[in-house]
Write an enzyme that holds these catalytic residues in place. Structure first.
Site, PDB file in Angstrom:
ATOM      1  N   LYS A  91       0.759  -1.125  -0.032  1.00  0.00           N
ATOM      2  CA  LYS A  91      -0.143   0.099   0.021  1.00  0.00           C
ATOM      3  C   LYS A  91       0.939   1.291   0.010  1.00  0.00           C
ATOM      4  CE  LYS A  91      -3.885  -2.308   0.703  1.00  0.00           C
ATOM      5  NZ  LYS A  91      -3.422  -3.644   0.563  1.00  0.00           N
TER       6      LYS A  91
ATOM      7  N   LYS B  68      -8.652   1.796   4.123  1.00  0.00           N
ATOM      8  CA  LYS B  68      -8.032   0.654   4.046  1.00  0.00           C
ATOM      9  C   LYS B  68      -6.842   0.307   4.936  1.00  0.00           C
ATOM     10  CE  LYS B  68      -5.860   1.476  -0.341  1.00  0.00           C
ATOM     11  NZ  LYS B  68      -5.669   1.085  -1.942  1.00  0.00           N
TER      12      LYS B  68
ATOM     13  N   ARG C 233      -4.959  -5.006 -12.903  1.00  0.00           N
ATOM     14  CA  ARG C 233      -3.917  -5.432 -12.710  1.00  0.00           C
ATOM     15  C   ARG C 233      -2.725  -5.442 -13.781  1.00  0.00           C
ATOM     16  NH1 ARG C 233      -1.821  -9.071  -9.040  1.00  0.00           N
ATOM     17  NH2 ARG C 233      -2.726  -7.376  -7.545  1.00  0.00           N
TER      18      ARG C 233
ATOM     19  N   ARG D  49     -10.407  -6.126 -13.115  1.00  0.00           N
ATOM     20  CA  ARG D  49     -11.210  -6.631 -11.907  1.00  0.00           C
ATOM     21  C   ARG D  49     -12.325  -5.782 -11.664  1.00  0.00           C
ATOM     22  NH1 ARG D  49      -6.119  -7.559  -8.313  1.00  0.00           N
ATOM     23  NH2 ARG D  49      -5.923  -5.396  -9.200  1.00  0.00           N
TER      24      ARG D  49
ATOM     25  N   ARG E  67     -15.504  -3.001  -4.332  1.00  0.00           N
ATOM     26  CA  ARG E  67     -14.137  -4.022  -4.610  1.00  0.00           C
ATOM     27  C   ARG E  67     -14.230  -4.691  -5.688  1.00  0.00           C
ATOM     28  NH1 ARG E  67     -14.079  -6.826   1.022  1.00  0.00           N
ATOM     29  NH2 ARG E  67     -16.092  -7.482   0.176  1.00  0.00           N
TER      30      ARG E  67
ATOM     31  N   ASP F   3      -1.637  -2.236  -9.408  1.00  0.00           N
ATOM     32  CA  ASP F   3      -2.768  -1.922  -9.507  1.00  0.00           C
ATOM     33  C   ASP F   3      -3.070  -0.551  -9.903  1.00  0.00           C
ATOM     34  OD1 ASP F   3      -3.380  -4.717  -8.720  1.00  0.00           O
ATOM     35  OD2 ASP F   3      -3.702  -4.147  -6.675  1.00  0.00           O
TER      36      ASP F   3
ATOM     37  N   GLU G 295      -1.690   0.525  -5.607  1.00  0.00           N
ATOM     38  CA  GLU G 295      -1.090  -0.615  -5.127  1.00  0.00           C
ATOM     39  C   GLU G 295       0.311  -0.981  -5.793  1.00  0.00           C
ATOM     40  OE1 GLU G 295      -2.709  -3.894  -2.997  1.00  0.00           O
ATOM     41  OE2 GLU G 295      -4.578  -2.579  -2.252  1.00  0.00           O
TER      42      GLU G 295
ATOM     43  N   ASN H 210       2.148  -4.636  -5.801  1.00  0.00           N
ATOM     44  CA  ASN H 210       2.278  -5.740  -5.079  1.00  0.00           C
ATOM     45  C   ASN H 210       3.465  -6.493  -5.409  1.00  0.00           C
ATOM     46  OD1 ASN H 210      -0.732  -6.431  -4.174  1.00  0.00           O
ATOM     47  ND2 ASN H 210      -1.035  -5.325  -6.317  1.00  0.00           N
TER      48      ASN H 210
END
Length: 316
Positions: free
Chosen positions: A127, A162, A212, A227, A235, A275, A283, A285
């Site tokens: 994050k 979050k 992604r 997504r 979400r 993301d 984000e 990842n």
């Protein structure tokens, strides 16, 4: 090559969508020897790092049963015996995960080749790492201070809150202009001011998907997995019921990804999952980025092939 996967138990894999499984299939297709071990299998003794690892044979069974693999005899092996160690342990990124990165870092000094580099995994909170590239982010605040969180909401009206250590969309809340339940959400997420959280301005392009974007060896995969939230869900995470749709990367996302890819690769991050919502980075990842199989099945681009090629190049 001998390639060891540090992952969750193989018996837990959902091979119809698991990216680690896709990596294993491609590595085996090329004739590489596969091994697997878990966090608790690692040992530091007399200054040397070993792991109780087992050879893995893929059976070709794809019916979803546990018969997709066979494990050979476990034996204690120095991590430096492997040509590559691929870290695929899912979050939570807790203290055990951090201890694992420390052990892997010691192993590196003894000759082990680890991807992603353990120090780089540890240094890039998935994050918080976006703060290093703020030119690509929506308005963001990181704090445990309730007054600041309330002020941020008052300024931006529609926000997402979050935790900093979640995955799969866990613990994500949207608070609209009416501020409904803001106090309760802040108290819960911050544990009454004892835990730091993130709040961001809501990005309405979430309806087009939380995309992604995969970076491998400093290069950008040309397709993304959008997504898309379903029903009244905010979400897009697949774990939260989002619909995954593979699509060519947009011009704006490609420009951002091409700027970040060489920077993150130079830091020891061979595989990264960015993301993005709209044109905003949300984000970075680095623990176990996914979406390999969805992109291959829908767009025909073999992400696992690109990844194993990058691993081979990195260990030469």
């Amino acid at each position: 090559m001998k390639i060891a996967f540090l992952a969750d138990p193989l018996s837990h894999f959902k091979i119809y969508k698991d990216s680690t499984y896709a990596m294993m299939v491609e590595a085996a297709r090329r004739g590489h020897q596969l091994y697997a071990f878990e966090q608790q299998d690692m040992v530091l003794q007399s200054g040397l790092v070993t792991a109780f690892a087992a050879p893995v044979t893929l059976t070709g069974v794809t019916d979803g049963s546990a018969d997709w693999y066979r494990l050979g005899q476990y034996s204690e092996m120095y991590l430096s015996e492997f040509d590559a160690i691929v870290v695929r342990k899912d979050p939570p990124f807790d203290m055990e995960y951090i201890y694992t990165t420390y052990l892997l870092e010691v192993a590196e000094k003894q000759g082990a080749r680890v991807f992603n580099k353990p120090a780089a995994i540890r240094d890039h909170n998935e994050k918080l790492a976006i703060a290093q590239f703020s030119q690509y982010t929506a308005p963001t605040l990181v704090t445990r201070d309730a007054k600041r969180l309330r002020a941020f909401h008052a300024e931006h009206k529609d926000v997402i809150l979050k935790p900093l250590d979640g995955m799969g969309g866990a613990g994500i809340f949207r608070v609209r202009e009416d501020g409904m339940n803001l106090g309760a959400i802040v108290e819960t997420l911050t544990d009454n001011g004892n835990r730091t959280i993130m709040v961001q301005k809501f990005i309405p392009q979430i309806t087009e998907g939380d995309k992604r974007i995969l970076l491998i060896g400093g290069k950008v995969v040309p397709f993304v997995l959008a997504r898309i939230p379903q029903g009244n869900e905010v979400r897009g995470n697949l774990a939260a019921g989002g619909l995954g749709v593979a699509q060519p990367i947009s011009a704006a996302n490609l420009k951002m990804a091409e700027a970040l890819a060489p920077v993150l690769d130079a830091r020891g991050l061979l595989l990264v999952g960015l993301d993005a919502i709209g044109d905003y980075l949300t984000e970075i990842n680095v623990t176990s980025p996914t979406c390999f199989q969805e992109i291959r099945e829908q767009a025909g681009f073999d992400v696992a092939e690109m990844f194993i090629t990058a691993v081979e190049a990195a260990v030469k």
